[in-house]
Design a protein around this motif. Structure first.
Motif, PDB file in Angstrom:
ATOM      1  N   ALA A  42       0.835  -1.209   0.000  1.00 42.72           N
ATOM      2  CA  ALA A  42       0.000   0.000   0.000  1.00 42.72           C
ATOM      3  C   ALA A  42       0.868   1.257   0.000  1.00 42.72           C
ATOM      4  O   ALA A  42       0.567   2.236  -0.705  1.00 42.72           O
ATOM      5  CB  ALA A  42      -0.923  -0.005   1.212  1.00 42.72           C
ATOM      6  N   GLU A  43       1.958   1.235   0.762  1.00 39.58           N
ATOM      7  CA  GLU A  43       2.849   2.390   0.804  1.00 39.58           C
ATOM      8  C   GLU A  43       3.537   2.588  -0.541  1.00 39.58           C
ATOM      9  O   GLU A  43       3.678   3.722  -1.015  1.00 39.58           O
ATOM     10  CB  GLU A  43       3.893   2.198   1.912  1.00 39.58           C
ATOM     11  CG  GLU A  43       3.320   2.273   3.316  1.00 39.58           C
ATOM     12  CD  GLU A  43       4.360   1.997   4.388  1.00 39.58           C
ATOM     13  OE1 GLU A  43       5.523   1.700   4.023  1.00 39.58           O
ATOM     14  OE2 GLU A  43       4.017   2.062   5.582  1.00 39.58           O
ATOM     15  N   GLN A  44       3.965   1.481  -1.161  1.00 40.64           N
ATOM     16  CA  GLN A  44       4.635   1.574  -2.460  1.00 40.64           C
ATOM     17  C   GLN A  44       3.695   2.122  -3.529  1.00 40.64           C
ATOM     18  O   GLN A  44       4.118   2.893  -4.400  1.00 40.64           O
ATOM     19  CB  GLN A  44       5.149   0.199  -2.881  1.00 40.64           C
ATOM     20  CG  GLN A  44       6.285  -0.344  -2.033  1.00 40.64           C
ATOM     21  CD  GLN A  44       6.634  -1.776  -2.389  1.00 40.64           C
ATOM     22  OE1 GLN A  44       6.137  -2.337  -3.365  1.00 40.64           O
ATOM     23  NE2 GLN A  44       7.498  -2.379  -1.594  1.00 40.64           N
ATOM     24  N   LYS A  45       2.427   1.707  -3.468  1.00 41.20           N
ATOM     25  CA  LYS A  45       1.465   2.089  -4.502  1.00 41.20           C
ATOM     26  C   LYS A  45       0.661   3.332  -4.132  1.00 41.20           C
ATOM     27  O   LYS A  45      -0.190   3.764  -4.922  1.00 41.20           O
ATOM     28  CB  LYS A  45       0.504   0.919  -4.770  1.00 41.20           C
ATOM     29  CG  LYS A  45       1.195  -0.387  -5.183  1.00 41.20           C
ATOM     30  CD  LYS A  45       1.967  -0.223  -6.479  1.00 41.20           C
ATOM     31  CE  LYS A  45       2.648  -1.520  -6.888  1.00 41.20           C
ATOM     32  NZ  LYS A  45       3.434  -1.371  -8.133  1.00 41.20           N
ATOM     33  N   ALA A  46       0.921   3.873  -2.940  1.00 34.48           N
ATOM     34  CA  ALA A  46       0.214   5.077  -2.477  1.00 34.48           C
ATOM     35  C   ALA A  46      -1.294   4.866  -2.469  1.00 34.48           C
ATOM     36  O   ALA A  46      -2.069   5.708  -2.954  1.00 34.48           O
ATOM     37  CB  ALA A  46       0.596   6.272  -3.331  1.00 34.48           C
ATOM     38  N   VAL A  47      -1.715   3.717  -1.915  1.00 32.78           N
ATOM     39  CA  VAL A  47      -3.141   3.436  -1.765  1.00 32.78           C
ATOM     40  C   VAL A  47      -3.410   3.050  -0.312  1.00 32.78           C
ATOM     41  O   VAL A  47      -2.489   2.830   0.470  1.00 32.78           O
ATOM     42  CB  VAL A  47      -3.594   2.285  -2.700  1.00 32.78           C
ATOM     43  CG1 VAL A  47      -3.386   2.674  -4.156  1.00 32.78           C
ATOM     44  CG2 VAL A  47      -2.843   0.997  -2.383  1.00 32.78           C
ATOM     45  N   SER A  48      -4.686   2.961   0.036  1.00 31.95           N
ATOM     46  CA  SER A  48      -5.056   2.600   1.394  1.00 31.95           C
ATOM     47  C   SER A  48      -4.966   1.089   1.595  1.00 31.95           C
ATOM     48  O   SER A  48      -5.452   0.316   0.768  1.00 31.95           O
ATOM     49  CB  SER A  48      -6.476   3.075   1.697  1.00 31.95           C
ATOM     50  OG  SER A  48      -6.903   2.593   2.953  1.00 31.95           O
ATOM     51  N   GLU A  49      -4.354   0.691   2.692  1.00 32.76           N
ATOM     52  CA  GLU A  49      -4.230  -0.736   2.993  1.00 32.76           C
ATOM     53  C   GLU A  49      -5.594  -1.401   3.106  1.00 32.76           C
ATOM     54  O   GLU A  49      -5.773  -2.554   2.704  1.00 32.76           O
ATOM     55  CB  GLU A  49      -3.450  -0.920   4.297  1.00 32.76           C
ATOM     56  CG  GLU A  49      -3.213  -2.376   4.688  1.00 32.76           C
ATOM     57  CD  GLU A  49      -2.480  -2.522   6.003  1.00 32.76           C
ATOM     58  OE1 GLU A  49      -2.420  -3.659   6.525  1.00 32.76           O
ATOM     59  OE2 GLU A  49      -1.969  -1.498   6.522  1.00 32.76           O
ATOM     60  N   LYS A  50      -6.582  -0.686   3.633  1.00 35.54           N
ATOM     61  CA  LYS A  50      -7.899  -1.278   3.825  1.00 35.54           C
ATOM     62  C   LYS A  50      -8.572  -1.616   2.495  1.00 35.54           C
ATOM     63  O   LYS A  50      -9.475  -2.451   2.445  1.00 35.54           O
ATOM     64  CB  LYS A  50      -8.796  -0.358   4.649  1.00 35.54           C
ATOM     65  CG  LYS A  50      -9.187   0.938   3.964  1.00 35.54           C
ATOM     66  CD  LYS A  50     -10.091   1.768   4.873  1.00 35.54           C
ATOM     67  CE  LYS A  50     -10.527   3.063   4.180  1.00 35.54           C
ATOM     68  NZ  LYS A  50     -11.410   3.883   5.050  1.00 35.54           N
TER      69      LYS A  50
END
Length: 202
Positions: A42-50
């Motif tokens: 999620a951090e690598q792709k700049a998206v929300s983990e949820k």
């Protein structure tokens, strides 16, 4: 095995496999990877983990996904591939870790520093463990064990040539109902130590 150590642990739902993986990671001072891989992705792709969690360890839906020229619109398959890449990258970088599920024994097949384990258990004890852990009735826990186990099997068998839980695909398959969680972890530690001793650092 040299200095690097990777323990790839598959497990039946309710077998206590995850707790055993935690104990092995603590014993050897290793990172433990499971659904927390999604945090890194999620951090690598700049998206929300949820937004990624619902697709973790799930087979792709044949009705809602398409693959065209090697590209898929299936979130389940995309998440799986990203996790597989994560596991390979960590292994190729020389990192030591414990990885739970996620087809790791197949993803890292042939890697010289991997110990592959599958933890099973008696149905009655698996149901009892889920009853206690999730506060479910016996009937509801039994349905949950069956449902999650079916899901894990479908997920694994979709991405791997080897069949989920087939003892021929693992270095060691063990029933945690025989020795309990602590006893099983102790036996697995002895096995890992024996493997490491058989191939000392040159």
């Amino acid at each position: 095995m040299g200095k690097q150590l990777i323990i790839a642990l598959g497990r039946e739902f309710g077998s206590g496999g995850h707790v055993i993986a935690e104990q092995l990671a603590a014993h050897y001072g290793l990172a433990l990877y499971d659904k927390n891989i999604l945090r890194d992705i999620a951090e690598q792709k700049a998206v929300s983990e949820k937004n990624l969690t619902p697709y973790d360890e799930r087979p792709k839906s044949p009705f809602l996904s398409r693959t065209v020229r090697g590209f898929t619109n299936s979130p389940e398959e995309n998440i799986a591939r990203l996790q597989f890449d994560f596991i390979r990258e960590r292994a190729d970088a020389g990192e030591s870790f414990v990885i739970v599920g996620r087809c790791a024994e197949s993803v890292l097949k042939g890697h010289p520093h991997v110990v592959t384990i599958f933890v099973t258990g008696d149905l009655e004890q698996k149901v009892h463990r889920i009853m206690e852990r999730e506060g479910l009735s016996k009937e509801a826990a039994a349905k949950r064990v069956e449902q999650v186990s079916r899901q894990r099997k479908a997920y694994h068998n979709h991405y791997c040539k080897e069949k989920w839980g087939d003892s021929r695909n693992y270095d060691l398959t063990i029933n945690s109902s025989r020795l309990g969680i602590a006893g099983t972890a102790a036996l697995l530690t002895a096995y890992v130590d024996a493997r490491r001793a058989a191939d000392p650092v040159k």
